[in-house]
Write a protein that holds these residues in place. Structure first.
Motif, PDB file in Angstrom:
ATOM      1  N   TRP A 206       9.118   9.149 -13.600  1.00  0.00           N
ATOM      2  CA  TRP A 206       8.949   7.956 -12.779  1.00  0.00           C
ATOM      3  C   TRP A 206       8.478   8.284 -11.372  1.00  0.00           C
ATOM      4  N   SER A 207       9.001   9.352 -10.779  1.00  0.00           N
ATOM      5  CA  SER A 207       8.658   9.671  -9.386  1.00  0.00           C
ATOM      6  C   SER A 207       7.254  10.244  -9.236  1.00  0.00           C
ATOM      7  N   GLU A 208       6.652  10.678 -10.324  1.00  0.00           N
ATOM      8  CA  GLU A 208       5.287  11.217 -10.248  1.00  0.00           C
ATOM      9  C   GLU A 208       4.252  10.298 -10.897  1.00  0.00           C
TER      10      GLU A 208
ATOM     11  N   GLU B 200      12.457   0.763  -7.428  1.00  0.00           N
ATOM     12  CA  GLU B 200      13.481   0.672  -6.383  1.00  0.00           C
ATOM     13  C   GLU B 200      13.250  -0.562  -5.512  1.00  0.00           C
ATOM     14  N   LYS B 201      12.013  -0.772  -5.131  1.00  0.00           N
ATOM     15  CA  LYS B 201      11.676  -1.908  -4.281  1.00  0.00           C
ATOM     16  C   LYS B 201      11.971  -3.247  -4.958  1.00  0.00           C
ATOM     17  N   GLU B 202      11.815  -3.298  -6.257  1.00  0.00           N
ATOM     18  CA  GLU B 202      12.029  -4.532  -7.008  1.00  0.00           C
ATOM     19  C   GLU B 202      13.469  -4.676  -7.517  1.00  0.00           C
ATOM     20  N   GLY B 203      14.342  -3.721  -7.167  1.00  0.00           N
ATOM     21  CA  GLY B 203      15.755  -3.833  -7.499  1.00  0.00           C
ATOM     22  C   GLY B 203      16.142  -3.317  -8.872  1.00  0.00           C
ATOM     23  N   PHE B 204      15.262  -2.589  -9.504  1.00  0.00           N
ATOM     24  CA  PHE B 204      15.584  -1.996 -10.810  1.00  0.00           C
ATOM     25  C   PHE B 204      16.165  -0.608 -10.573  1.00  0.00           C
ATOM     26  N   THR B 205      17.439  -0.564 -10.243  1.00  0.00           N
ATOM     27  CA  THR B 205      18.097   0.714  -9.984  1.00  0.00           C
ATOM     28  C   THR B 205      19.256   0.880 -10.944  1.00  0.00           C
ATOM     29  N   GLY B 206      19.711   2.096 -11.091  1.00  0.00           N
ATOM     30  CA  GLY B 206      20.849   2.364 -11.957  1.00  0.00           C
ATOM     31  C   GLY B 206      20.444   2.982 -13.279  1.00  0.00           C
ATOM     32  N   VAL B 207      21.433   3.147 -14.125  1.00  0.00           N
ATOM     33  CA  VAL B 207      21.208   3.777 -15.423  1.00  0.00           C
ATOM     34  C   VAL B 207      21.038   2.715 -16.498  1.00  0.00           C
ATOM     35  N   GLY B 208      20.676   3.146 -17.684  1.00  0.00           N
ATOM     36  CA  GLY B 208      20.555   2.231 -18.809  1.00  0.00           C
ATOM     37  C   GLY B 208      19.277   1.435 -18.816  1.00  0.00           C
TER      38      GLY B 208
ATOM     39  N   ASP C  90       0.808  -1.225   0.000  1.00  0.00           N
ATOM     40  CA  ASP C  90       0.000   0.000   0.000  1.00  0.00           C
ATOM     41  C   ASP C  90       0.838   1.270   0.000  1.00  0.00           C
ATOM     42  N   ASP C  91       2.042   1.202   0.576  1.00  0.00           N
ATOM     43  CA  ASP C  91       2.886   2.400   0.652  1.00  0.00           C
ATOM     44  C   ASP C  91       3.662   2.657  -0.636  1.00  0.00           C
ATOM     45  N   CYS C  92       3.537   1.780  -1.611  1.00  0.00           N
ATOM     46  CA  CYS C  92       4.233   1.917  -2.888  1.00  0.00           C
ATOM     47  C   CYS C  92       3.249   2.494  -3.904  1.00  0.00           C
ATOM     48  N   LYS C  93       3.353   3.782  -4.153  1.00  0.00           N
ATOM     49  CA  LYS C  93       2.356   4.471  -4.976  1.00  0.00           C
ATOM     50  C   LYS C  93       2.854   4.869  -6.364  1.00  0.00           C
ATOM     51  N   THR C  94       4.178   5.048  -6.507  1.00  0.00           N
ATOM     52  CA  THR C  94       4.702   5.546  -7.780  1.00  0.00           C
ATOM     53  C   THR C  94       5.581   4.505  -8.470  1.00  0.00           C
ATOM     54  N   LEU C  95       5.778   4.717  -9.743  1.00  0.00           N
ATOM     55  CA  LEU C  95       6.630   3.837 -10.529  1.00  0.00           C
ATOM     56  C   LEU C  95       8.043   3.807  -9.953  1.00  0.00           C
ATOM     57  N   SER C  96       8.565   4.943  -9.574  1.00  0.00           N
ATOM     58  CA  SER C  96       9.908   5.044  -9.007  1.00  0.00           C
ATOM     59  C   SER C  96      10.034   4.189  -7.744  1.00  0.00           C
ATOM     60  N   GLN C  97       9.061   4.262  -6.857  1.00  0.00           N
ATOM     61  CA  GLN C  97       9.081   3.472  -5.627  1.00  0.00           C
ATOM     62  C   GLN C  97       9.063   1.974  -5.942  1.00  0.00           C
ATOM     63  N   LEU C  98       8.224   1.575  -6.882  1.00  0.00           N
ATOM     64  CA  LEU C  98       8.131   0.171  -7.255  1.00  0.00           C
ATOM     65  C   LEU C  98       9.440  -0.344  -7.846  1.00  0.00           C
TER      66      LEU C  98
END
Length: 67
Positions: free
Chosen positions: A47-49, A24-32, A14-22
């Motif tokens: 992504w953050s909005e 990050e939570k799922e480990g899709f971080t970094g560039v490219g 419930d606390d995961c509302k944005t694409l950016s949060q999701l």
């Protein structure tokens, strides 16, 4: 809420509302990386909005060097 990422269905907290949060939570971080939601590319600067919706289909593509 339930979404699909790269053809895998996951439950979103419930606390995961944005694409950016999701991502990050799922480990899709970094560039490219490029992301499409329901077959529409979402620019990185949005992504953050970008608000998640139940049943969204998300595709994450990672660029890889080499040949």
């Amino acid at each position: 809420m339930t979404v699909e990422i790269n053809n895998q269905t996951i439950e979103v907290a419930d606390d995961c509302k944005t694409l950016s949060q999701l991502l990050e939570k799922e480990g899709f971080t970094g560039v490219g990386q490029a992301v499409a939601v329901n077959n529409r590319v979402v620019p990185r600067n949005r992504w953050s909005e970008f608000r998640l919706e139940d049943g969204a289909k998300i595709i994450v593509i990672r660029a890889v060097c080499g040949g």
